[in-house]
Design an enzyme around this catalytic site. Structure first.
Site, PDB file in Angstrom:
ATOM      1  N   TYR A   1      11.351   1.963  -1.819  1.00  0.00           N
ATOM      2  CA  TYR A   1      10.783   1.405  -0.587  1.00  0.00           C
ATOM      3  C   TYR A   1      10.219   2.551   0.241  1.00  0.00           C
ATOM      4  O   TYR A   1       9.738   3.521  -0.319  1.00  0.00           O
ATOM      5  CB  TYR A   1      11.841   0.564   0.154  1.00  0.00           C
ATOM      6  CG  TYR A   1      11.179  -0.442   1.057  1.00  0.00           C
ATOM      7  CD1 TYR A   1      10.299  -1.391   0.544  1.00  0.00           C
ATOM      8  CD2 TYR A   1      11.388  -0.427   2.428  1.00  0.00           C
ATOM      9  CE1 TYR A   1       9.655  -2.292   1.369  1.00  0.00           C
ATOM     10  CE2 TYR A   1      10.756  -1.334   3.264  1.00  0.00           C
ATOM     11  CZ  TYR A   1       9.882  -2.259   2.727  1.00  0.00           C
ATOM     12  OH  TYR A   1       9.236  -3.141   3.548  1.00  0.00           O
TER      13      TYR A   1
ATOM     14  N   ARG B   1      -1.772  -5.738   6.579  1.00  0.00           N
ATOM     15  CA  ARG B   1      -1.253  -4.626   7.391  1.00  0.00           C
ATOM     16  C   ARG B   1      -0.050  -4.016   6.675  1.00  0.00           C
ATOM     17  O   ARG B   1       1.086  -4.189   7.075  1.00  0.00           O
ATOM     18  CB  ARG B   1      -0.851  -5.132   8.785  1.00  0.00           C
ATOM     19  CG  ARG B   1      -0.622  -4.027   9.806  1.00  0.00           C
ATOM     20  CD  ARG B   1       0.242  -4.507  10.946  1.00  0.00           C
ATOM     21  NE  ARG B   1       1.577  -4.887  10.512  1.00  0.00           N
ATOM     22  CZ  ARG B   1       2.583  -4.032  10.324  1.00  0.00           C
ATOM     23  NH1 ARG B   1       2.402  -2.721  10.505  1.00  0.00           N
ATOM     24  NH2 ARG B   1       3.775  -4.471   9.933  1.00  0.00           N
TER      25      ARG B   1
ATOM     26  N   LYS C   1      10.827  -4.875  -1.375  1.00  0.00           N
ATOM     27  CA  LYS C   1      11.705  -5.520  -0.394  1.00  0.00           C
ATOM     28  C   LYS C   1      12.799  -6.321  -1.100  1.00  0.00           C
ATOM     29  O   LYS C   1      13.981  -6.245  -0.751  1.00  0.00           O
ATOM     30  CB  LYS C   1      10.873  -6.453   0.474  1.00  0.00           C
ATOM     31  CG  LYS C   1      11.452  -6.704   1.848  1.00  0.00           C
ATOM     32  CD  LYS C   1      10.847  -5.713   2.826  1.00  0.00           C
ATOM     33  CE  LYS C   1      11.327  -5.897   4.217  1.00  0.00           C
ATOM     34  NZ  LYS C   1      10.695  -4.977   5.154  1.00  0.00           N
TER      35      LYS C   1
ATOM     36  N   GLU D   1       5.880 -10.789   5.540  1.00  0.00           N
ATOM     37  CA  GLU D   1       5.882  -9.329   5.500  1.00  0.00           C
ATOM     38  C   GLU D   1       4.465  -8.779   5.597  1.00  0.00           C
ATOM     39  O   GLU D   1       3.574  -9.175   4.842  1.00  0.00           O
ATOM     40  CB  GLU D   1       6.539  -8.858   4.194  1.00  0.00           C
ATOM     41  CG  GLU D   1       6.741  -7.370   4.094  1.00  0.00           C
ATOM     42  CD  GLU D   1       7.819  -6.861   5.031  1.00  0.00           C
ATOM     43  OE1 GLU D   1       7.769  -5.669   5.388  1.00  0.00           O
ATOM     44  OE2 GLU D   1       8.709  -7.636   5.411  1.00  0.00           O
ATOM     45  N   ASP D   2       4.256  -7.865   6.540  1.00  0.00           N
ATOM     46  CA  ASP D   2       3.002  -7.109   6.664  1.00  0.00           C
ATOM     47  C   ASP D   2       1.764  -7.989   6.823  1.00  0.00           C
ATOM     48  O   ASP D   2       0.714  -7.731   6.223  1.00  0.00           O
ATOM     49  CB  ASP D   2       2.846  -6.147   5.480  1.00  0.00           C
ATOM     50  CG  ASP D   2       3.805  -4.964   5.595  1.00  0.00           C
ATOM     51  OD1 ASP D   2       4.446  -4.832   6.653  1.00  0.00           O
ATOM     52  OD2 ASP D   2       3.920  -4.178   4.651  1.00  0.00           O
TER      53      ASP D   2
ATOM     54  N   ASP E   1       8.762  -7.686  10.123  1.00  0.00           N
ATOM     55  CA  ASP E   1       8.070  -6.703  10.961  1.00  0.00           C
ATOM     56  C   ASP E   1       8.350  -6.946  12.438  1.00  0.00           C
ATOM     57  O   ASP E   1       8.356  -6.007  13.234  1.00  0.00           O
ATOM     58  CB  ASP E   1       6.564  -6.758  10.710  1.00  0.00           C
ATOM     59  CG  ASP E   1       6.227  -6.538   9.250  1.00  0.00           C
ATOM     60  OD1 ASP E   1       6.608  -5.483   8.719  1.00  0.00           O
ATOM     61  OD2 ASP E   1       5.614  -7.428   8.633  1.00  0.00           O
TER      62      ASP E   1
ATOM     63  N   ASN F   1       6.112   4.132  10.096  1.00  0.00           N
ATOM     64  CA  ASN F   1       6.108   4.486   8.673  1.00  0.00           C
ATOM     65  C   ASN F   1       4.669   4.577   8.181  1.00  0.00           C
ATOM     66  O   ASN F   1       3.792   3.925   8.739  1.00  0.00           O
ATOM     67  CB  ASN F   1       6.847   3.412   7.856  1.00  0.00           C
ATOM     68  CG  ASN F   1       8.354   3.513   8.008  1.00  0.00           C
ATOM     69  OD1 ASN F   1       8.917   4.589   7.922  1.00  0.00           O
ATOM     70  ND2 ASN F   1       8.989   2.385   8.252  1.00  0.00           N
TER      71      ASN F   1
END
EC number: 1.1.1.40
Length: 572
Positions: free
Chosen positions: A102, A155, A173, A245-246, A269, A408
């Site tokens: 990750y 993203r 994940k 996610e993202d 997020d 990150n």
């Protein structure tokens, strides 16, 4: 029954194909009897080893490699070949292997995903599958799925729009769902929704594995998401956890608010980042010896992470007795256009909530000097945003300044641990999103930076939600999770600079989170798994994935001797 005991598993597979099934394959750990009865004798070298030796062999190969990307590929190949061994390796040293599977290495892996793609590890559902998503879901070989991580790749970490290459995030994940939380990997499904990309490099790249057109937006995008949510919940049940996610800021909050009361869903997020950040703040308060409601918090960034943290801080301050309005007054946000103040143009509804009556300001150094925050949190993915002057000012305003550089990957961190500690002479209470090495100060003290990794949150949340069949996930789950995490930080950890429990205890932390979620779910009549278990910890522990190899030989047993007699003549 001891959950660590080998589980008997039935399979019709025999021969070569069995060695190609990652759920069943044991490599050299197959016994002679297994090799003979399963018709794989001769396909493997004669040496028989246990899993401990296999782990050592993997680590030896891992350490021979020169780049983290090559190490990532090694581990992904292992996951494709021998699932039990893969998770045994991860769990043998979570602190060592988590940065590979990750953050931060997964960011590089996503950038190279088109080159690294070898075999399916999840489902790719494209916008052109609209109207047929239920059929696409049928391609997945597992009928029982309890957890889905889904992205549209717009993203990815702090790297932007990576389109289909973002699949590395759901895969990584869910690997941590299992390694850190004990969720059964066969019940996990990574999904990428491909609606196109705005990334010019990918659009022009002949090796790109996704759709080569601009992103589909608006009503067509929304209808596509609606169909996906309906199809997934219809196939796998309304209790199937769907983690977003993202997704880009313009969609993240909107989709969360749209689906949270209809499906079992959360956005890591927003809510996961919020929980781990608040956990760090709660631990930091044991050093500063005051309350969260005494803090003035300034965010560099006003996207989904910042707003999620801000909302959870407000909830925590309310729990301390502050009104929602007064709590919001203690939180300031800075976006790409400067300080968020009332009357400023182009404020979204989410940002407007935290807008103050104040003059407009753009320069972060000037804003810090004006606001004089007690806590500074970076989540804008602007590397180096916390300048030496900002760090000096934070140390001048506060005896123990709280400074969180949570962006990150490492290249996007607002400052490094070394910069923060050295400028503040070791007085800063520091946490980061990516790992940093320990820092030795001129006075001889060695400080271990806390890593505010969401991995402290989502595995335990997922385990608890799946275990009790929680129907909806509200924000109180994430405040509870933050409190549990902070309680696992000892005074010794705080003295060393750690705001989070050691990563090698993360599976125990996840268990404690899950047990608390399960307890609260039954107390509030939100669980759907009945009868209610009396011992919640034992109940959750029994569902955690074991890396011990399954017993896959046929179930052989004897009958009483008298019924086994061979009849030799017909009775007259």
């Amino acid at each position: 029954m001891d959950p660590r005991a080998p589980r008997r598993r039935h399979t019709h597979q025999r021969g070569y194909l069995l060695t190609r099934d990652p759920h069943l394959n044991k490599d050299l750990a197959f016994t002679l009897e297994e090799r003979q009865q399963l018709k794989i004798h001769g396909l493997l070298p004669p040496c028989i080893v246990n899993q401990e030796i296999q782990v050592l062999r993997v680590i030896k190969n891992f350490e021979r490699l020169n780049s983290d990307f090559d190490r990532y590929l090694l581990l992904m190949d292992l996951q494709d070949r021998n699932e039990k061994l893969f998770y045994s390796v991860l769990m043998s040293n979570v602190e060592k292997f988590m940065p590979i599977v990750y953050t931060p290495t997964v960011g590089l892996a996503c950038q190279q995903y088109s080159l690294a793609f070898r075999k399916p590890r999840g489902l790719f559902i494209s916008i052109h599958d609209k109207g047929h998503i239920a059929s696409v879901l049928n391609a997945w070989p597992e009928d029982v799925v309890k957890a889905i991580v889904v992205t549209d790749g717009e993203r990815i970490l702090g790297l932007g729009d990576l389109g289909c290459n973002g699949m590395g995030i759901p895969v990584g994940k869910l690997a941590l769902y299992t390694a850190c939380g004990g969720v059964n990997p066969q019940q996990c499904l990574p999904i990428t929704l491909d609606v196109g990309t705005e990334n010019e490099e990918l659009l022009k790249d002949p090796l790109y594995i996704g759709l080569r057109h601009r992103r589909v937006r608006g009503p067509e995008y929304d209808a596509f998401l609606d169909e996906f949510m309906e199809a997934a919940s219809s196939k796998y049940g309304m209790n199937c956890l769907i983690q977003f996610e993202d997704f880009a800021n313009l969609n993240a909050f909107r989709l969360l608010n749209k689906y949270r009361n209809k499906y079992c869903t959360f956005n890591d997020d927003i809510q996961g980042t919020a929980s781990v950040a608040v956990a760090g703040l709660l631990a930091a308060l044991r050093i500063t010896k005051n309350k969260l409601s005494d803090q003035t918090v300034l965010f560099q960034g006003a996207g989904e992470a910042a707003l999620g943290i801000a909302h959870l801080i407000v909830m925590a301050m309310e729990k301390e007795g502050l009104s929602k309005e007064k709590a919001r007054q203690k939180i300031w946000l800075v976006d790409s256009k400067g300080l968020i103040v009332k009357g400023r143009a182009s404020l979204t509804e989410e940002k407007e909530v935290f807008a103050h009556e104040h003059e407009e300001m753009k320069n972060l150094e000037a804003i810090v000097q004006k606001i004089k925050p007690t806590a500074l949190i970076g989540v804008a993915a602007i590397g180096g945003a916390f300048t030496e002057q900002i760090l000096k000012d934070m140390a001048a305003f506060n005896e123990r300044p709280i400074i969180f550089a949570l962006s990150n990957p490492t290249s996007k961190a607002e400052c490094s641990a070394e910069e923060c500690y050295k400028v503040t002479k070791g007085r800063a209470i520091f946490a980061s999103g990516s790992p940093f090495d320990p820092v030795t100060l001129p006075d001889g003290r060695t400080l271990f930076p806390g890593q505010g990794n969401n991995s402290y949150v989502f595995p335990g949340v997922a385990l608890g939600v799946v275990a009790c069949g929680l129907r909806h996930i509200n924000d109180s789950v994430f405040l509870t999770t933050a409190e549990v995490i902070s309680q696992q930080v000892s005074d010794k950890h705080l003295e060393e600079g750690r705001l989070y429990p050691p990563l090698n205890t993360i599976r125990d932390v996840s268990l404690k989170i899950a047990v608390k979620i399960v307890q609260d779910a039954y107390k509030e009549k939100m669980a759907t798994v009945y009868p209610e278990p009396q011992n919640k910890e034992e109940f959750v522990s029994s569902q955690m994935y074991s890396t011990n190899y399954d017993q896959i030989l046929p179930d052989c047993y004897s009958w009483p001797e008298e019924v086994q007699k061979i009849q030799t003549k017909v009775n007259q």
